[in-house]
Design an enzyme around this catalytic site. Sequence first.
Site, PDB file in Angstrom:
ATOM      1  N   SER A 174       0.839  -1.198   0.000  1.00 19.54           N
ATOM      2  CA  SER A 174       0.000   0.000   0.000  1.00 19.54           C
ATOM      3  C   SER A 174       0.880   1.257   0.000  1.00 19.54           C
ATOM      4  CB  SER A 174      -0.965  -0.051   1.187  1.00 19.54           C
ATOM      5  OG  SER A 174      -2.041   0.831   1.022  1.00 19.54           O
ATOM      6  N   ASP A 185      -1.723  14.500  13.607  1.00 23.45           N
ATOM      7  CA  ASP A 185      -1.835  15.837  13.005  1.00 23.45           C
ATOM      8  C   ASP A 185      -1.026  15.927  11.718  1.00 23.45           C
ATOM      9  OD1 ASP A 185      -3.549  16.861  14.945  1.00 23.45           O
ATOM     10  OD2 ASP A 185      -1.896  17.505  16.232  1.00 23.45           O
ATOM     11  N   HIS A 213      -7.227  -6.370   0.385  1.00 26.59           N
ATOM     12  CA  HIS A 213      -6.094  -5.447   0.344  1.00 26.59           C
ATOM     13  C   HIS A 213      -4.939  -5.917   1.225  1.00 26.59           C
ATOM     14  CE1 HIS A 213      -3.963  -1.749  -0.262  1.00 26.59           C
ATOM     15  NE2 HIS A 213      -4.078  -1.362   0.991  1.00 26.59           N
TER      16      HIS A 213
END
Length: 257
Positions: A84, A175, A234
């Site tokens: 990925s 963040d 996946h």
Amino acid sequence: MRLNFQATGDGPALIILHGFLGSLENWRTAGRRLGTRFRVVTPDLRNHGYSPHDPIMSYPVMAEDIYEFLDQQNIASAYFLGHSMGGKIAMQFATTRPQSVDKLIVVDIAPKSYPASHHSTLANLLNLDLRSFKSFGEIDAALAPHIPSAEIRQFLMKNLTRQQDSGFRWRIDLDAIINNYIELTKPIAPTHAFAKPVCFIRGGRSDYLRDEDLPLIKNLFPQAKLITIAHAGHWVHIDAAEEFLKTVTELLDRRPS
């Protein structure tokens, strides 16, 4: 950048790069199995796992992290396996520093841009008041209305760690990941094509890597081959562990024709 990592086994070096919101822990079982044939080295990527946090994330920057990592570990070149997001970093690295990559295996990802489909998941993680929870079960229950899949919730919750005083915190730099998320949906930025052996392994129940991606793949990786593991999604290395490990071992052991 000094990435956290684990290493196991002995033999040719195999670098495994994990996916988005993952960590080296996702590859511990597969790494241990592959460690019977290879020296498996699995780093936590920046802002993931126990690696350092940084406000900048992009495929070129994270590929340079890997170059620094190889230098720190005195590894001149290695086999690479990336899943990925880790697959995109491995492709970026191979098309930037081809001399450092002997063979490349990319798992269920293409070098293209992808829709920004994780905004809601990231927002749900950010909105948790982790200091108020007393158990993982409470966090799981809070996430369940927004993320119905128990498997995905468990995957995400592996990024949590308990605070010494009370509550929990994220190990990942949530963040920074949110601020750079759009950057991570972009295609890789290759310097040139990678002419060495490459294999793309996709899950037959996944739509991350499609037949229409093959012309782009062949343009960047002219020796690329595609293998589909029909009953996997996946997370190919989990859904079809035995077939996946057998395939990877045969690919890496195969001598150039």
